[in-house]
Design a protein around this motif. Structure first.
Motif, short mmCIF file in Angstrom:
data_model
loop_
_atom_site.label_atom_id
_atom_site.label_comp_id
_atom_site.label_asym_id
_atom_site.label_seq_id
_atom_site.Cartn_x
_atom_site.Cartn_y
_atom_site.Cartn_z
N LYS A 1 0.82 -1.22 0.00
CA LYS A 1 0.00 0.00 0.00
C LYS A 1 0.85 1.26 0.00
O LYS A 1 0.46 2.27 -0.57
N LYS B 1 -2.79 0.48 9.26
CA LYS B 1 -2.83 -0.70 8.38
C LYS B 1 -1.44 -1.28 8.14
O LYS B 1 -0.50 -0.52 7.95
N SER C 1 -8.83 -6.66 5.17
CA SER C 1 -8.90 -5.83 6.38
C SER C 1 -8.15 -6.45 7.56
O SER C 1 -8.30 -5.99 8.70
N GLU D 1 -3.29 6.29 8.24
CA GLU D 1 -3.98 7.07 7.22
C GLU D 1 -5.08 7.91 7.82
O GLU D 1 -5.80 7.45 8.70
N GLU D 2 -5.23 9.09 7.30
CA GLU D 2 -6.35 9.90 7.75
C GLU D 2 -7.65 9.22 7.33
O GLU D 2 -7.80 8.79 6.19
N ILE E 1 -11.44 8.98 6.24
CA ILE E 1 -12.45 9.80 5.59
C ILE E 1 -13.77 9.53 6.31
O ILE E 1 -14.23 8.39 6.34
N GLU F 1 -17.65 3.91 -0.39
CA GLU F 1 -16.61 3.03 -0.95
C GLU F 1 -17.03 2.58 -2.35
O GLU F 1 -18.00 1.86 -2.51
N TYR G 1 -15.41 -1.51 6.66
CA TYR G 1 -15.52 -2.78 5.95
C TYR G 1 -14.44 -3.73 6.47
O TYR G 1 -13.42 -3.94 5.83
N LYS H 1 -16.78 -8.46 5.76
CA LYS H 1 -16.51 -9.03 4.44
C LYS H 1 -16.92 -10.49 4.35
O LYS H 1 -17.45 -10.93 3.34
N ASN I 1 -8.02 4.20 -2.79
CA ASN I 1 -7.66 3.61 -1.50
C ASN I 1 -6.67 2.47 -1.69
O ASN I 1 -5.63 2.43 -1.06
N GLU I 2 -6.98 1.57 -2.59
CA GLU I 2 -6.06 0.45 -2.81
C GLU I 2 -6.42 -0.26 -4.10
O GLU I 2 -7.50 -0.05 -4.67
N1 LIG Z 1 -8.57 6.24 5.05
C1 LIG Z 1 -9.72 5.61 5.25
N2 LIG Z 1 -10.86 6.29 5.52
C2 LIG Z 1 -12.03 5.64 5.75
N3 LIG Z 1 -12.16 4.29 5.73
C3 LIG Z 1 -11.05 3.56 5.47
C4 LIG Z 1 -9.78 4.17 5.21
N4 LIG Z 1 -8.88 3.20 4.98
C5 LIG Z 1 -9.54 2.04 5.10
N5 LIG Z 1 -10.84 2.22 5.40
C6 LIG Z 1 -11.83 1.16 5.67
O1 LIG Z 1 -11.15 -0.05 5.94
C7 LIG Z 1 -11.42 -1.03 4.92
C8 LIG Z 1 -10.19 -1.86 4.62
O2 LIG Z 1 -9.10 -1.05 4.21
P1 LIG Z 1 -8.26 -1.35 2.91
O3 LIG Z 1 -7.23 -0.29 2.79
O4 LIG Z 1 -9.17 -1.52 1.77
O5 LIG Z 1 -7.53 -2.71 3.27
P2 LIG Z 1 -7.65 -4.21 2.69
O6 LIG Z 1 -6.54 -4.35 1.70
O7 LIG Z 1 -7.42 -5.07 3.87
O8 LIG Z 1 -9.01 -4.36 2.07
C9 LIG Z 1 -11.93 -0.22 3.75
O9 LIG Z 1 -12.73 -1.00 2.91
C10 LIG Z 1 -12.70 0.88 4.46
O10 LIG Z 1 -13.95 0.39 4.97
#
Ligand SMILES: Nc1ncnc2c1ncn2[C@@H]1O[C@H](COP(=O)(O)OP(=O)(O)O)[C@@H](O)[C@H]1O
Ligand SMILES: [Mg+2]
Length: 344
Positions: free
Chosen positions: A125, A173, A180, A209-210, A212, A217, A244, A249, A303-304
């Motif tokens: 990431k 993370k 997650s 990470e900040e 949101i 999503e 999430y 999930k 996000n990813e």
């Molecule tokens: N910066 C953020 N702001 C708000 N929600 C976030 C943020 N980062 C992650 N999340 C929440 O966490 C979940 C998992 O994070 P993610 O970065 O997608 O990791 P993974 O690779 O494990 O899916 C996201 O689907 C979202 O619900």
């Protein structure tokens, strides 16, 4: 009559914490592959890295083996002579991160999905963000912490730098996890060290990470072959839990999906273009799901990126294609064709 079927090697299981999810995805791929077109060979990788040829992902058995070095092949016929193409359905490290892809690439065996570089970068990431940022693609603000960082002995300093650089809540993370796993939403700064230590269980490098607030999503499926890149309609995930997380999930089953999303047309076009650019910049190939966070002011962030996205019949990747006019079994045909073309 000569057997004209394409011999597909499904690889599933694997050494990551997403082992079980890989099995569910692989079952679904297996069921949807057209048996008139494909001869399927199933390779199960156990949690210690042993490869084993099994009947199918449907009746695999979890085997407990002695810890083994990576890539122990047991009861695996020399697959170089057997399969025409590998289809790795492995999520997480040692599967989605370029390691398996490196074996195939160095042997010039066709395979489905991203190659070494795209897999390695999108599994990480931090690297993903660095590359996207450099190209002007929006990502949320973040800090990086390495396990070797001396600051870890001084929690007050960590708290200070988090509060200086970011607004609470934050998400802590592991840099290279998925599903997650190891992720915590931190609302109070005093909870941050616990979250950091949890994330370090999975990775030597973590992100803060900040968060949101009330993020929407949005996810887009991307496909490519030698002819070019295609993006699907976007979909939306509405988690039941506060975010999430793993239970949401895979366990709770109360997540809602909106396919396609209800969003302003112009915004949809911009997000689709960003998904396309992201796929290209990260050197991806074949497939990927690009996940966005959208804030209440209409700003969106990548996000990813998942280079081997979930593949069950209710997973977003195939469902978004279904909504875009490509059925699950047709999608598998396209992916296999794309993989067969990769060395052309
Ligand atoms: N910066 C953020 N702001 C708000 N929600 C976030 C943020 N980062 C992650 N999340 C929440 O966490 C979940 C998992 O994070 P993610 O970065 O997608 O990791 P993974 O690779 O494990 O899916 C996201 O689907 C979202 O619900
Ligand atoms: Mg995610």
């Amino acid at each position: 009559m000569k057997d004209e079927k394409i011999k597909v090697g499904l690889v599933f299981g694997g050494m990551s914490p997403e082992h079980e999810i890989s099995i569910v995805s692989a079952k679904s791929v297996y069921e949807n592959l057209d048996k008139n077109k494909y001869d399927i060979f199933s390779y199960y990788i156990d949690k210690n890295g042993f490869w084993e040829e099994v009947e199918s992902p449907l009746n695999y058995e979890k085997r407990l083996t002695e810890p083994a070095p990576f890539l122990a092949f047991k009861n695996v016929k020399p697959f170089l002579e057997i399969v025409d193409i590998f289809f790795p359905i492995l999520h997480g490290p040692y599967g989605e991160d370029g390691t398996i892809q490196g074996i195939f690439e160095s042997l010039k065996i066709p395979f489905v999905g991203a190659g070494v570089a795209g897999s390695a970068v999108s599994m990480d990431k931090v690297l993903t963000k660095k590359i996207l940022e450099a190209d002007g693609i929006p990502v949320v603000d973040y800090l990086i912490i390495w396990k070797s960082n001396k600051m870890l002995d001084e929690p007050e300093k960590i708290k200070e730098s988090v509060l200086e650089g970011l607004k609470l809540p934050v998400f802590v993370k592991p840099s290279n996890s998925g599903s997650s796993i190891g992720i915590t939403k931190v609302k109070k700064i005093d909870d941050i060290m616990e979250a950091i230590m949890k994330a370090f269980k999975y990775s030597d490098k973590i992100l803060i990470e900040e968060g949101i607030e009330n993020a929407r999503e949005i996810e887009i499926s991307v496909f490519s072959d030698k002819k070019g890149i295609k993006v699907s309609v976007p979909g939306e995930v509405i988690p039941y839990n506060e975010f999430y997380d793993y239970d949401d999930k895979y366990k709770v089953g109360k997540t809602k999906f909106k396919i396609p999303v209800e969003l302003d047309e112009k915004l949809v076009e911009r997000i689709k273009k960003t998904a396309y650019d992201t796929f290209r910049i990260l050197s991806l190939y074949g497939m990927s799901r690009v996940d966005f966070l959208l804030d209440k002011d209409g700003n969106y962030y990548v996000n990813e990126v998942n280079s081997i996205p979930g593949f069950t019949s209710i997973s977003m990747y195939p469902r978004l294609w279904e909504e875009s006019g490509i059925k699950y079994n047709e999608l598998l045909d396209l992916l296999i064709q794309s993989g067969l073309q990769r060395y052309e």
